[in-house]
Structures are given as structure tokens and as C-alpha cells.
Motif scaffolding. Structure first.
Motif, PDB file in Angstrom:
ATOM      1  N   PHE B 146       0.798  -1.225   0.000  1.00 21.76           N
ATOM      2  CA  PHE B 146       0.000   0.000   0.000  1.00 21.76           C
ATOM      3  C   PHE B 146       0.829   1.273   0.000  1.00 21.76           C
ATOM      4  O   PHE B 146       0.296   2.366   0.053  1.00 21.76           O
ATOM      5  CB  PHE B 146      -0.934   0.016   1.225  1.00 21.76           C
ATOM      6  N   ASN B 147       2.134   1.100  -0.035  1.00 20.98           N
ATOM      7  CA  ASN B 147       3.038   2.239  -0.077  1.00 20.98           C
ATOM      8  C   ASN B 147       2.929   3.147   1.144  1.00 20.98           C
ATOM      9  O   ASN B 147       3.178   4.339   1.070  1.00 20.98           O
ATOM     10  CB  ASN B 147       2.798   3.066  -1.350  1.00 20.98           C
ATOM     11  N   ARG B 148       2.525   2.610   2.226  1.00 18.62           N
ATOM     12  CA  ARG B 148       2.512   3.337   3.492  1.00 18.62           C
ATOM     13  C   ARG B 148       2.493   2.309   4.610  1.00 18.62           C
ATOM     14  O   ARG B 148       2.312   1.126   4.356  1.00 18.62           O
ATOM     15  CB  ARG B 148       1.306   4.254   3.597  1.00 18.62           C
ATOM     16  N   GLN B 149       2.678   2.762   5.847  1.00 12.68           N
ATOM     17  CA  GLN B 149       2.659   1.831   6.962  1.00 12.68           C
ATOM     18  C   GLN B 149       1.330   1.932   7.697  1.00 12.68           C
ATOM     19  O   GLN B 149       0.600   2.902   7.564  1.00 12.68           O
ATOM     20  CB  GLN B 149       3.800   2.146   7.927  1.00 12.68           C
ATOM     21  N   VAL B 150       1.051   0.913   8.488  1.00 11.62           N
ATOM     22  CA  VAL B 150      -0.121   0.945   9.357  1.00 11.62           C
ATOM     23  C   VAL B 150       0.004   2.163  10.288  1.00 11.62           C
ATOM     24  O   VAL B 150       1.091   2.481  10.753  1.00 11.62           O
ATOM     25  CB  VAL B 150      -0.195  -0.374  10.162  1.00 11.62           C
ATOM     26  N   ASP B 151      -1.101   2.826  10.533  1.00 16.67           N
ATOM     27  CA  ASP B 151      -1.041   4.049  11.354  1.00 16.67           C
ATOM     28  C   ASP B 151      -0.847   3.754  12.829  1.00 16.67           C
ATOM     29  O   ASP B 151      -0.188   4.503  13.536  1.00 16.67           O
ATOM     30  CB  ASP B 151      -2.337   4.852  11.179  1.00 16.67           C
ATOM     31  N   ASN B 152      -1.454   2.691  13.287  1.00 18.04           N
ATOM     32  CA  ASN B 152      -1.483   2.474  14.726  1.00 18.04           C
ATOM     33  C   ASN B 152      -1.491   0.976  15.026  1.00 18.04           C
ATOM     34  O   ASN B 152      -2.248   0.238  14.412  1.00 18.04           O
ATOM     35  CB  ASN B 152      -2.763   3.118  15.278  1.00 18.04           C
ATOM     36  N   LEU B 153      -0.626   0.568  15.932  1.00 17.52           N
ATOM     37  CA  LEU B 153      -0.597  -0.846  16.338  1.00 17.52           C
ATOM     38  C   LEU B 153      -0.708  -0.920  17.855  1.00 17.52           C
ATOM     39  O   LEU B 153       0.034  -0.262  18.569  1.00 17.52           O
ATOM     40  CB  LEU B 153       0.712  -1.494  15.879  1.00 17.52           C
ATOM     41  N   LYS B 154      -1.666  -1.714  18.307  1.00 12.30           N
ATOM     42  CA  LYS B 154      -1.801  -1.894  19.753  1.00 12.30           C
ATOM     43  C   LYS B 154      -1.774  -3.383  20.050  1.00 12.30           C
ATOM     44  O   LYS B 154      -2.206  -4.203  19.236  1.00 12.30           O
ATOM     45  CB  LYS B 154      -3.140  -1.324  20.247  1.00 12.30           C
ATOM     46  N   TRP B 170      -7.386   0.447  -0.513  1.00 17.79           N
ATOM     47  CA  TRP B 170      -8.438  -0.117  -1.352  1.00 17.79           C
ATOM     48  C   TRP B 170      -9.793   0.560  -1.091  1.00 17.79           C
ATOM     49  O   TRP B 170     -10.729   0.381  -1.851  1.00 17.79           O
ATOM     50  CB  TRP B 170      -8.561  -1.628  -1.115  1.00 17.79           C
ATOM     51  N   PHE B 171      -9.878   1.336  -0.006  1.00 14.14           N
ATOM     52  CA  PHE B 171     -11.123   2.029   0.288  1.00 14.14           C
ATOM     53  C   PHE B 171     -11.152   3.444  -0.269  1.00 14.14           C
ATOM     54  O   PHE B 171     -12.194   4.076  -0.291  1.00 14.14           O
ATOM     55  CB  PHE B 171     -11.352   2.114   1.794  1.00 14.14           C
ATOM     56  N   LEU B 172      -9.997   3.913  -0.669  1.00 16.46           N
ATOM     57  CA  LEU B 172      -9.920   5.321  -1.039  1.00 16.46           C
ATOM     58  C   LEU B 172     -10.840   5.661  -2.202  1.00 16.46           C
ATOM     59  O   LEU B 172     -11.431   6.716  -2.253  1.00 16.46           O
ATOM     60  CB  LEU B 172      -8.484   5.713  -1.376  1.00 16.46           C
ATOM     61  N   ARG B 173     -10.953   4.722  -3.167  1.00 19.98           N
ATOM     62  CA  ARG B 173     -11.799   5.011  -4.313  1.00 19.98           C
ATOM     63  C   ARG B 173     -13.269   4.791  -4.001  1.00 19.98           C
ATOM     64  O   ARG B 173     -14.137   5.154  -4.777  1.00 19.98           O
ATOM     65  CB  ARG B 173     -11.390   4.124  -5.487  1.00 19.98           C
ATOM     66  N   MET B 174     -13.561   4.159  -2.882  1.00 19.13           N
ATOM     67  CA  MET B 174     -14.951   3.822  -2.610  1.00 19.13           C
ATOM     68  C   MET B 174     -15.656   4.907  -1.812  1.00 19.13           C
ATOM     69  O   MET B 174     -16.848   5.016  -1.842  1.00 19.13           O
ATOM     70  CB  MET B 174     -15.034   2.513  -1.815  1.00 19.13           C
ATOM     71  N   SER B 175     -14.906   5.673  -1.083  1.00 18.43           N
ATOM     72  CA  SER B 175     -15.517   6.600  -0.131  1.00 18.43           C
ATOM     73  C   SER B 175     -16.516   7.525  -0.769  1.00 18.43           C
ATOM     74  O   SER B 175     -17.552   7.826  -0.194  1.00 18.43           O
ATOM     75  CB  SER B 175     -14.446   7.441   0.551  1.00 18.43           C
ATOM     76  N   LEU B 218     -15.425   4.615   5.996  1.00 16.87           N
ATOM     77  CA  LEU B 218     -14.363   4.626   4.978  1.00 16.87           C
ATOM     78  C   LEU B 218     -13.617   5.950   5.045  1.00 16.87           C
ATOM     79  O   LEU B 218     -14.210   6.979   5.289  1.00 16.87           O
ATOM     80  CB  LEU B 218     -14.982   4.429   3.598  1.00 16.87           C
ATOM     81  N   PRO B 219     -12.358   5.963   4.743  1.00 19.51           N
ATOM     82  CA  PRO B 219     -11.502   4.846   4.351  1.00 19.51           C
ATOM     83  C   PRO B 219     -10.729   4.210   5.507  1.00 19.51           C
ATOM     84  O   PRO B 219      -9.688   3.630   5.312  1.00 19.51           O
ATOM     85  CB  PRO B 219     -10.519   5.533   3.391  1.00 19.51           C
ATOM     86  N   GLN B 220     -11.278   4.294   6.679  1.00 16.96           N
ATOM     87  CA  GLN B 220     -10.593   3.736   7.827  1.00 16.96           C
ATOM     88  C   GLN B 220     -10.825   2.230   7.884  1.00 16.96           C
ATOM     89  O   GLN B 220     -11.884   1.736   7.495  1.00 16.96           O
ATOM     90  CB  GLN B 220     -11.130   4.424   9.094  1.00 16.96           C
ATOM     91  N   CYS B 221      -9.851   1.479   8.387  1.00 20.78           N
ATOM     92  CA  CYS B 221     -10.014   0.038   8.537  1.00 20.78           C
ATOM     93  C   CYS B 221      -9.207  -0.449   9.730  1.00 20.78           C
ATOM     94  O   CYS B 221      -8.052  -0.037   9.910  1.00 20.78           O
ATOM     95  CB  CYS B 221      -9.549  -0.667   7.271  1.00 20.78           C
ATOM     96  N   THR B 222      -9.817  -1.298  10.545  1.00 23.89           N
ATOM     97  CA  THR B 222      -9.133  -1.831  11.725  1.00 23.89           C
ATOM     98  C   THR B 222      -9.099  -3.348  11.643  1.00 23.89           C
ATOM     99  O   THR B 222     -10.126  -3.993  11.446  1.00 23.89           O
ATOM    100  CB  THR B 222      -9.876  -1.419  13.011  1.00 23.89           C
ATOM    101  N   PHE B 223      -7.897  -3.901  11.787  1.00 23.55           N
ATOM    102  CA  PHE B 223      -7.722  -5.361  11.747  1.00 23.55           C
ATOM    103  C   PHE B 223      -7.421  -5.856  13.145  1.00 23.55           C
ATOM    104  O   PHE B 223      -6.622  -5.245  13.858  1.00 23.55           O
ATOM    105  CB  PHE B 223      -6.569  -5.741  10.817  1.00 23.55           C
ATOM    106  N   GLN B 224      -8.036  -6.969  13.504  1.00 24.32           N
ATOM    107  CA  GLN B 224      -7.740  -7.560  14.805  1.00 24.32           C
ATOM    108  C   GLN B 224      -7.194  -8.962  14.624  1.00 24.32           C
ATOM    109  O   GLN B 224      -7.820  -9.823  13.997  1.00 24.32           O
ATOM    110  CB  GLN B 224      -8.987  -7.602  15.679  1.00 24.32           C
ATOM    111  N   ILE B 225      -6.004  -9.172  15.175  1.00 17.33           N
ATOM    112  CA  ILE B 225      -5.343 -10.480  15.096  1.00 17.33           C
ATOM    113  C   ILE B 225      -5.426 -11.131  16.458  1.00 17.33           C
ATOM    114  O   ILE B 225      -5.064 -10.529  17.471  1.00 17.33           O
ATOM    115  CB  ILE B 225      -3.847 -10.315  14.740  1.00 17.33           C
ATOM    116  N   LYS B 226      -5.922 -12.373  16.465  1.00 18.17           N
ATOM    117  CA  LYS B 226      -5.953 -13.101  17.738  1.00 18.17           C
ATOM    118  C   LYS B 226      -5.163 -14.390  17.537  1.00 18.17           C
ATOM    119  O   LYS B 226      -5.495 -15.219  16.696  1.00 18.17           O
ATOM    120  CB  LYS B 226      -7.408 -13.414  18.102  1.00 18.17           C
ATOM    121  N   VAL B 227      -4.121 -14.553  18.338  1.00 15.94           N
ATOM    122  CA  VAL B 227      -3.285 -15.744  18.204  1.00 15.94           C
ATOM    123  C   VAL B 227      -4.037 -16.937  18.764  1.00 15.94           C
ATOM    124  O   VAL B 227      -4.552 -16.896  19.885  1.00 15.94           O
ATOM    125  CB  VAL B 227      -1.943 -15.557  18.948  1.00 15.94           C
TER     126      VAL B 227
END
Lengths: 187, 231
Positions: B146-154, B170-175, B218-227
Motif C-alpha cells: 500500500f506504499n505506506r505503513q499501518v497508522d497504529n498498532l496496539k 483499497w477504500f480510497l476510491r470507494m468513499s 471509509l476509508p478507515q479500517c481496523t484489523f484484529q489479530i488473535k493468536v
């Protein structure tokens, strides 16, 4: 004329294009093919899905191409073949197929010496032997693009290095010119 | 470029610097190709799923599906649902069907993630623990894709990681097209692909996870990873 197209294509690639690493597209396409092979029992259906997918993409790529290069649409098939190879393929996939093997004024081949989709292709030989044309999306793209250039064409794979052939060859037969003024056919 | 807003993010992300991984060696193509490909990928999986469902229904009714029927159905679905001006389709209002589509999209993404990990795993530094791998996703992979980094990691340091991208590419064109719930619904399929990618990358390094995502607008997106399990 051919040299002019090459220049336009090179220019477009160098100056008008957002370049990205190809891996995302190549891996996602490959992954889609794997998924389609799981969803469909026979490769004919998969080939058809890939062609349809390509058609829809080709329609939009053609628009994009005309927007960025201020080319004129023309009805000369020889010139159009060069446009597809030297401008279309060049500015989107950064590869330039050779146009050749004309069998009449409306049928020719695109010899794709360097197909990005082949990079990292991991399909088992069995799938390829069963009649799958892995890169069939390219046929759809060409077909869709030609339709935007007012040509109705049949586009199909003849040979593919992925199948062990010595080269990758896509055949194009322009079946008729599409007149933009003609109203939609009666239903 | 992404803003460095939280100190926690700074702490987590600046520890690793971008490898000089052979990004320069990667073949390049036009960004439009993937941009146009993505909605058609979704359309194709929808068409396939619809066709499978119809075939199953016909089977249940005792009708046989001819190969030509199948081909025609694929045609029909493709024609009926494509909005060729934008590429974004009206998705079928069938949540059970869409669930199946999401599963396939996630599976497609999973395979992509595995290949990305193989291709771009750093050679000259070891990813020591899960946090390292997640940071690799946030910085290196996000940069590649995406040519950028994730904004925030917790992280809660107990197996849950939350990645926030405020301008998901991928959301930028949809907003622009529609707002609120309709937009979020249209965006749904596109969320599952990166979820699968993230899961695939982690799996490549031996970490099994469940990855889900949501958008609060949009265009915000939050991913949640659970091990699920650590190896």
C-alpha cells in the motif's frame, strides 16, 4: 507508425503510470485460479470465468489507456494490433508482445515472450494438462479492450510455455467492426 | 504519509527499520491493473458462489444442470450485476451467500499471504516473536502493498493485536460513492482479502491466528489479530 506507438507506450510507462510491485497482482491472480479450480469441476468453466474477468478489466484498461495517451481510436486492424501490444501491454504490464502470424487482414497472434503471470506460478502439471489456460484473463482483457475500440473479436490461447510449449501465443480474430451509432439490438 | 500519532505506535514500530529487501528487484506493473482487478475478483467469486448455489438448488429439485446452463448462468450473473462504470457491483442481498463469498476471499488472501511471506521474509534479521512478525506486517508488508505503513498498532501482549489503517488504500476510491452503512457494506468483501493475507503471513512463520476486520467509516479500517496457538 509502429515506431510511434512504441514511443507512446514507453512514454506512458515512464511518465504516466503509478508503478507498483507486481507480486500482489500475480499472487492474488494465482490464488484466484486455485480457488476457481476448487469451485468448478472442469477447466472449461474456469477458463470462461477468467475470460469474463479479463473482459471487464479490459474494458476499463482501454478507457484508462485512451485517457492517458490521447490516442485516436482507429479502424485499421494492423494499427490496432500494434496499439494493443506496444501501448496497452507495455503501459499496464510492462511487457511488449510481438505482433505476428497474420493469416489474413483480420487475424493475428500476440506472442508474449514475457508473461508476468508466469512468475511464481505454482499450478500442478495436471491442472495445466486438463485444458486450463492459466493466463486466460489476458484473452478477456484483449477482447474487452478491442470492443472499446469498436472491434468484436474472438481471442484465444494457442500455446503457453506453462504447458511446455515453446512460446506463449494468443490468437486474435476480429470478426466485425462495431458501429457506435448502431442502436442496441431488439430484445 | 501516515501520521505518527501515538507514542505507543512509535515505540512499537520504530524498533524495526525497513529491510533493504529486494523490493527494487521486484517486477513492476501499472497500479491500475490491480485496482481494476480487485472488484472483478469479488464479482467472479460472487458469480461462482451464486452458480454453485443454483446448481445445488436444481439438484435438490431433481433437475440436472447442463454444462451450457452453467456457462449461461455465469454470463447472466456477470451481466446482471456489473456496474461497468465503476467496477463496484451491487452485492446480492443474501447474507448466507455472501458469507460463503467472504470465506473464499479470505482463503484467496491466505494463499497470497503465504506467498508474500516466502517472497519478502527478511533475510538478514530473524523475526524473534509474534510481535516482530506483526511489526513486519505493519511496516514492510504494508509498505510493499500500500506504499505506506499501518497508522497504529496496539497489543495487549497476550496474543491480541489491533492494526489501524486510517486511509486504507483499497477504500480510497470507494468513499465518494455513497455514505455510511451502504458504503461499509460495499466495503465488506474487500476487508476479507487483507485479513487472509495477514493470517497467511503469520501462518508462514508458524503462528496460527484468527484475523477479522471492521470499518467504522471509509476509508478507515481496523484489523484484529488473535493468536490461536504459538509454536
Amino acid at each position: 507508425m509502429a515506431k510511434q506507438y512504441k514511443t507512446i507506450g514507453d512514454e506512458a510507462w515512464k511518465n504516466s503510470v503509478e508503478k507498483v510491485n507486481a507480486e500482489l497482482f500475480i499472487f492474488t491472480y494465482g490464488s484466484l485460479v486455485v480457488q476457481l479450480l476448487r469451485d468448478h469441476e472442469d477447466c472449461t468453466a474456469v477458463n470462461q470465468q477468467l475470460d469474463k474477468l479479463g473482459y471487464n478489466i479490459g474494458v476499463r484498461l482501454a478507457d484508462d489507456m485512451f485517457a492517458r495517451t490521447s490516442l485516436d481510436r482507429c479502424s485499421d486492424i494492423h494499427a490496432t494490433a500494434d496499439v494493443i501490444a506496444k501501448i496497452g501491454f507495455r503501459m499496464f504490464l510492462n511487457t511488449t508482445p510481438t505482433v505476428g502470424l497474420w493469416s489474413s487482414d483480420n487475424e493475428f497472434s500476440l506472442l508474449v515472450e514475457d508473461n508476468p503471470l508466469n512468475d511464481f506460478c505454482e499450478l500442478p502439471p495436471r491442472a495445466l494438462g486438463d485444458g486450463l489456460w492459466y493466463s486466460n484473463v489476458l484473452c478477456g482483457v484483449v477482447r474487452g479492450a478491442l470492443e472499446m475500440m469498436h472491434m468484436q473479436a474472438r481471442v484465444w490461447f494457442v500455446r503457453d510455455v506453462l504447458r511446455g510449449d515453446d512460446t506463449t501465443e494468443i490468437r486474435v480474430r476480429v470478426e466485425r467492426m462495431l458501429d457506435e451509432e448502431v442502436p442496441a439490438a431488439d430484445e | 504519509m501516515s501520521g505518527d500519532t501515538s507514542s505507543e505506535m512509535t515505540q512499537l514500530l520504530s524498533a524495526l527499520s525497513l529491510d533493504g529487501k529486494p523490493v527494487a528487484e521486484s517486477r513492476q506493473i501499472n497500479g491500475s491493473v490491480f485496482e481494476f482487478f480487485l472488484p472483478e475478483l469479488v464479482n467472479t467469486l460472487v458469480a461462482t458462489t451464486v452458480e454453485t448455489k443454483r446448481a445445488a438448488e436444481r439438484l435438490a429439485l431433481g433437475l440436472e444442470t447442463e454444462p451450457e446452463d452453467t456457462a449461461k448462468q455465469i454470463e447472466d450473473v456477470g451481466n446482471a450485476e456489473a456496474d461497468s462504470s465503476a467496477g463496484w457491483v451491487e452485492l446480492p442481498d443474501d447474507s448466507e451467500l455472501m458469507e460463503q463469498v467472504f470465506v473464499k476471499l479470505e482463503a484467496v488472501g491466505f494463499r497470497v499471504g503465504r506467498r508474500l511471506a516466502e517472497r519478502f521474509a527478511p533475510l538478514n534479521r530473524r523475526l524473534v516473536d509474534t510481535l516482530d512478525i506483526v511489526k513486519f506486517v505493519c511496516k514492510d508488508i504494508w509498505m510493499l502493498l500500500f506504499n505506506r505503513q499501518v497508522d497504529n498498532l496496539k497489543t495487549n501482549h497476550r496474543g491480541v493485536y489491533v492494526l489501524q489503517d486510517n486511509k486504507f488504500k483499497w477504500f480510497l476510491r470507494m468513499s465518494g460513492n455513497c455514505g455510511g452503512a451502504a458504503a461499509a457494506r460495499r466495503a465488506q468483501p474487500y476487508i476479507w482479502l487483507p485479513c487472509g493475507i495477514i493470517r497467511g503471513i503469520l501462518e508462514s512463520f508458524g503462528v496460527s491466528t484468527v484475523v477479522v476486520a471492521e470499518t467504522l467509516g471509509l476509508p478507515q479500517c481496523t484489523f484484529q489479530i488473535k493468536v490461536v496457538s504459538d509454536e
